[in-house]
Write a protein that holds these residues in place. Structure first.
Motif, PDB file in Angstrom:
ATOM      1  N   MET A 177       0.856  -1.192   0.000  1.00  0.00           N
ATOM      2  CA  MET A 177       0.000   0.000   0.000  1.00  0.00           C
ATOM      3  C   MET A 177       0.886   1.233   0.000  1.00  0.00           C
ATOM      4  SD  MET A 177      -3.142   1.153   0.082  1.00  0.00           S
ATOM      5  CE  MET A 177      -4.043   2.623   0.503  1.00  0.00           C
ATOM      6  N   LEU A 178       0.568   2.204  -0.855  1.00  0.00           N
ATOM      7  CA  LEU A 178       1.374   3.420  -0.982  1.00  0.00           C
ATOM      8  C   LEU A 178       0.502   4.637  -0.697  1.00  0.00           C
ATOM      9  CD1 LEU A 178       4.063   4.806  -1.896  1.00  0.00           C
ATOM     10  CD2 LEU A 178       3.084   4.869  -4.195  1.00  0.00           C
ATOM     11  N   ALA A 179       1.062   5.591   0.056  1.00  0.00           N
ATOM     12  CA  ALA A 179       0.362   6.851   0.341  1.00  0.00           C
ATOM     13  C   ALA A 179       1.337   8.001   0.150  1.00  0.00           C
ATOM     14  CB  ALA A 179      -0.195   6.849   1.761  1.00  0.00           C
ATOM     15  N   LYS A 180       0.825   9.136  -0.331  1.00  0.00           N
ATOM     16  CA  LYS A 180       1.639  10.337  -0.518  1.00  0.00           C
ATOM     17  C   LYS A 180       1.043  11.479   0.291  1.00  0.00           C
ATOM     18  CE  LYS A 180       3.434   9.357  -5.161  1.00  0.00           C
ATOM     19  NZ  LYS A 180       3.583   9.861  -6.554  1.00  0.00           N
ATOM     20  N   VAL A 181       1.901  12.137   1.065  1.00  0.00           N
ATOM     21  CA  VAL A 181       1.488  13.268   1.892  1.00  0.00           C
ATOM     22  C   VAL A 181       2.379  14.447   1.515  1.00  0.00           C
ATOM     23  CG1 VAL A 181       1.112  14.110   4.243  1.00  0.00           C
ATOM     24  CG2 VAL A 181       0.910  11.657   3.744  1.00  0.00           C
ATOM     25  N   LEU A 182       1.774  15.624   1.384  1.00  0.00           N
ATOM     26  CA  LEU A 182       2.552  16.818   1.049  1.00  0.00           C
ATOM     27  C   LEU A 182       3.034  17.506   2.322  1.00  0.00           C
ATOM     28  CD1 LEU A 182       0.433  18.374  -1.857  1.00  0.00           C
ATOM     29  CD2 LEU A 182       2.393  16.820  -1.987  1.00  0.00           C
ATOM     30  N   SER A 183       4.318  17.826   2.337  1.00  0.00           N
ATOM     31  CA  SER A 183       4.902  18.556   3.449  1.00  0.00           C
ATOM     32  C   SER A 183       5.810  19.639   2.880  1.00  0.00           C
ATOM     33  CB  SER A 183       5.676  17.602   4.371  1.00  0.00           C
ATOM     34  OG  SER A 183       6.113  18.279   5.535  1.00  0.00           O
ATOM     35  N   GLY A 184       6.613  20.265   3.719  1.00  0.00           N
ATOM     36  CA  GLY A 184       7.483  21.338   3.251  1.00  0.00           C
ATOM     37  C   GLY A 184       8.783  21.369   4.018  1.00  0.00           C
ATOM     38  N   ALA A 185       9.786  21.961   3.404  1.00  0.00           N
ATOM     39  CA  ALA A 185      11.088  22.161   4.045  1.00  0.00           C
ATOM     40  C   ALA A 185      11.607  23.537   3.645  1.00  0.00           C
ATOM     41  CB  ALA A 185      12.071  21.072   3.628  1.00  0.00           C
ATOM     42  N   VAL A 186      12.443  24.080   4.470  1.00  0.00           N
ATOM     43  CA  VAL A 186      12.955  25.432   4.254  1.00  0.00           C
ATOM     44  C   VAL A 186      14.359  25.367   3.686  1.00  0.00           C
ATOM     45  CG1 VAL A 186      13.611  27.595   5.372  1.00  0.00           C
ATOM     46  CG2 VAL A 186      11.540  26.409   6.088  1.00  0.00           C
ATOM     47  N   MET A 187      14.591  26.202   2.658  1.00  0.00           N
ATOM     48  CA  MET A 187      15.936  26.397   2.120  1.00  0.00           C
ATOM     49  C   MET A 187      16.183  27.900   2.055  1.00  0.00           C
ATOM     50  SD  MET A 187      17.719  25.059  -1.416  1.00  0.00           S
ATOM     51  CE  MET A 187      17.780  23.376  -0.830  1.00  0.00           C
ATOM     52  N   GLY A 188      17.128  28.373   2.841  1.00  0.00           N
ATOM     53  CA  GLY A 188      17.309  29.807   2.974  1.00  0.00           C
ATOM     54  C   GLY A 188      16.168  30.359   3.795  1.00  0.00           C
ATOM     55  N   ILE A 189      15.423  31.316   3.240  1.00  0.00           N
ATOM     56  CA  ILE A 189      14.235  31.817   3.949  1.00  0.00           C
ATOM     57  C   ILE A 189      12.952  31.413   3.240  1.00  0.00           C
ATOM     58  CG2 ILE A 189      15.477  33.781   4.917  1.00  0.00           C
ATOM     59  CD1 ILE A 189      14.015  35.561   2.860  1.00  0.00           C
ATOM     60  N   ASP A 190      13.067  30.645   2.159  1.00  0.00           N
ATOM     61  CA  ASP A 190      11.899  30.196   1.414  1.00  0.00           C
ATOM     62  C   ASP A 190      11.713  28.696   1.589  1.00  0.00           C
ATOM     63  OD1 ASP A 190      11.259  32.750   0.297  1.00  0.00           O
ATOM     64  OD2 ASP A 190      12.949  32.501  -1.077  1.00  0.00           O
ATOM     65  N   ALA A 191      10.481  28.236   1.402  1.00  0.00           N
ATOM     66  CA  ALA A 191      10.162  26.816   1.566  1.00  0.00           C
ATOM     67  C   ALA A 191       9.849  26.191   0.213  1.00  0.00           C
ATOM     68  CB  ALA A 191       8.986  26.648   2.514  1.00  0.00           C
ATOM     69  N   TYR A 192      10.008  24.900   0.138  1.00  0.00           N
ATOM     70  CA  TYR A 192       9.641  24.150  -1.056  1.00  0.00           C
ATOM     71  C   TYR A 192       8.836  22.928  -0.632  1.00  0.00           C
ATOM     72  CZ  TYR A 192      13.611  21.179   0.264  1.00  0.00           C
ATOM     73  OH  TYR A 192      14.482  20.358   0.954  1.00  0.00           O
TER      74      TYR A 192
END
Length: 515
Positions: A1-16
């Motif tokens: 079973m596969l699931a995808k969750v969206l999260s974020g990380a910061v690089m510099g002062i901006d996030a991706y």
């Protein structure tokens, strides 16, 4: 079973955006995290397992692989705990997988399933809005900060169980909404005021000129003369932060973990005052994964360096790039990051190691060579970037004991704002020039033209005091600012005369050479 969750990380002062992919399969029980995780991310396995168990769910006895994509960028921090836990529960059928692509999830889990605050929430909310996501789920302590961003729904949650119930639709949560104007009104107040300072009227005037043109300033005077007290009040006469400036400043403080709990915005101009023992990395920024230093934390505000000659020479020299470019670039083998660093440099120093050279009431105990070595600790290139030098003498008793009301910061700020508006119109079509202090040679030549009387005065000062070409350009810039404060189109002789008085070190050097 596969699931995808969206999260974020910061690089510099901006996030991706980071896709947290969770695969649950048959095999020997294991729990692995891939995608260049750092130590804090790897440790999330134990936190997630305990949080799921203590929330009332059975942790699967299967082979679990978590991939953090894109896999070629190093991930750090504990904000992936919540999306990893939700991803595991989604593979078990506890959370519908189709809803997970609508929200960005971030948060650090405690062992009991409660959520702890994270760093960079504002940047992550901006990333969620830019990717047109429906909303962002994050710890309640970070909700005010994220709710500043318009165009994305912000849901503050306290536990893993609450997140699961929300995603299942069994526990609706109202998105947080903020009145930005009210936030500004409550947060944009200072605890200090220029009216607190007794005497030193000529220094207050110099600071007003510095604020009006964003000029760097150096104050020279004995201990206890009020240099630090005056410097702490400089931010109160600078123009208020615009919303865009507040967002950018808040981003920096947020990713550095310095934003107070539940505070939405940094709505006042920062005042940073590092100790003179600070390292180059502490001043400029650094680390294996670079973090902002003091020059970036002072962005849109004031960086105060007390006892300037006592700072490490290398630390002072690395400030030359941010002073010139209004940004600092930190290069590492894995990544190169650029942080904004447009600040006013305010520095203070004693005239000699003992502090009493030229003082009327105390005798200096320093020999001339000792004084020369002390002054030589500040390099010429750094001094080139300081427009105003002002003496701060000891305050007399009559000034301290006088009963009168000094001018308040609000009145001074009105004059500063008026001068700044003149400069905004003047440089509207000039790239990267916002104030008189930022002018280059071409702008100085075009904008700082002098009449015959003002030219004669400046020529006489250059000859008699032996001022350098460096001092000449600084005097023209400061003269233009003084004229703007007077709402004058022309730079008059009295403006030039006042600007010449703000070259204390140049005049003292001439006096020493001609004794």
């Amino acid at each position: 079973m596969l699931a995808k969750v969206l999260s974020g990380a910061v690089m510099g002062i901006d996030a991706y955006i980071v896709e947290v992919e969770v695969d649950l399969s048959f095999g020997l029980a294991s729990f692995g995290v891939v995608g260049l995780p750092d130590g804090a991310v790897k440790e999330s396995r134990e936190r997630v397992k305990a949080a799921i168990t203590n929330t009332g769910f059975a942790f699967p006895v299967n082979r679990i692989i978590v991939n953090l994509a894109p896999a070629d960028i190093k991930k750090e921090g504990s904000a992936f705990d919540l999306p990893i836990a939700i991803g595991i529960l989604a593979t078990m059928g506890m959370v519908p997988t189709e809803i997970l692509t609508d929200y960005l999830l971030v948060g650090e889990l405690s062992l009991d399933g409660s959520l702890r605050p994270i760093q960079g929430a504002l940047s992550m909310a901006v990333a969620a809005r830019n990717h047109q996501l429906k909303g962002i789920l994050l710890p309640e302590e970070n909700a005010n900060e994220a709710a500043v961003v318009d165009g994305v729904q912000v849901y503050g949650i306290t536990t893993l169980a609450q997140a699961i119930e929300f995603l299942n639709g069994t526990r609706p949560i109202e998105p947080l909404r903020l009145d930005i104007q009210e936030v500004f009104r409550q947060a944009s107040t200072y605890d200090v005021d220029f009216s607190d300072v007794k005497g030193q009227e000529h220094v207050k005037r110099a600071l007003e000129v510095a604020a009006a043109g964003s000029h760097n300033i150096l104050m020279i005077g004995p201990p206890g003369s009020g240099k630090t007290m005056l410097s702490k009040r400089l931010a109160t006469i600078l123009p208020p932060l615009s919303f865009e400036e507040a967002i950018e400043t808040t981003k920096i403080h947020s990713v550095a973990g310095l934003l107070p709990g539940k505070k939405a915005l940094v709505a006042t101009r920062p005042f940073r005052s590092p100790h003179h023992t600070i390292s180059s990395a502490g001043l400029i920024g650094g680390g294996t994964i670079p973090r902002p230093g003091e020059v970036s934390l002072a962005h849109n505000g004031v960086l105060f360096l007390d006892e300037l000659p006592e700072f490490n020479r290398n630390a002072l020299e690395v400030m030359r790039q941010p002073l010139e470019d209004a940004e600092v670039t930190i290069a590492r083998a894995a990544v190169s990051l650029t942080y904004p660093s447009r600040f006013m440099l305010v520095s203070a120093m004693n005239p000699c190691p003992c502090g009493y050279l030229g003082d009327q009431s105390r005798k200096c105990s320093c020999a001339p060579p000792v004084v020369q070595r002390y002054m030589a600790r500040i390099s010429g290139p750094l001094m080139d970037r300081i427009d105003i030098h002002i003496e701060v003498p000891a305050v007399h008793y009559r000034d301290l004991s006088a009963v009168y009301e000094s001018e308040k910061s609000e009145r001074i700020r009105e004059r500063v704002q008026q001068a700044r508006k003149i400069q905004e119109r003047r440089f509207a079509n000039v790239k990267n020039v916002f104030c008189n202090a930022h002018m280059g040679t071409k702008q100085i030549r075009d904008i700082c033209r002098l009449g015959s009387d003002a030219q004669s005065l400046l020529e006489m000062a250059m000859d008699r005091l032996g001022l350098s070409a460096r001092a000449y350009n600084r005097i023209l810039k400061v003269s233009r600012t003084i004229a703007d404060l007077a709402v004058s189109e022309d730079i008059r002789p009295e403006h030039v005369s006042e600007a010449i008085q703000y070259r204390t070190l140049d005049r003292e050097l001439w006096l020493q050479n001609n004794r």
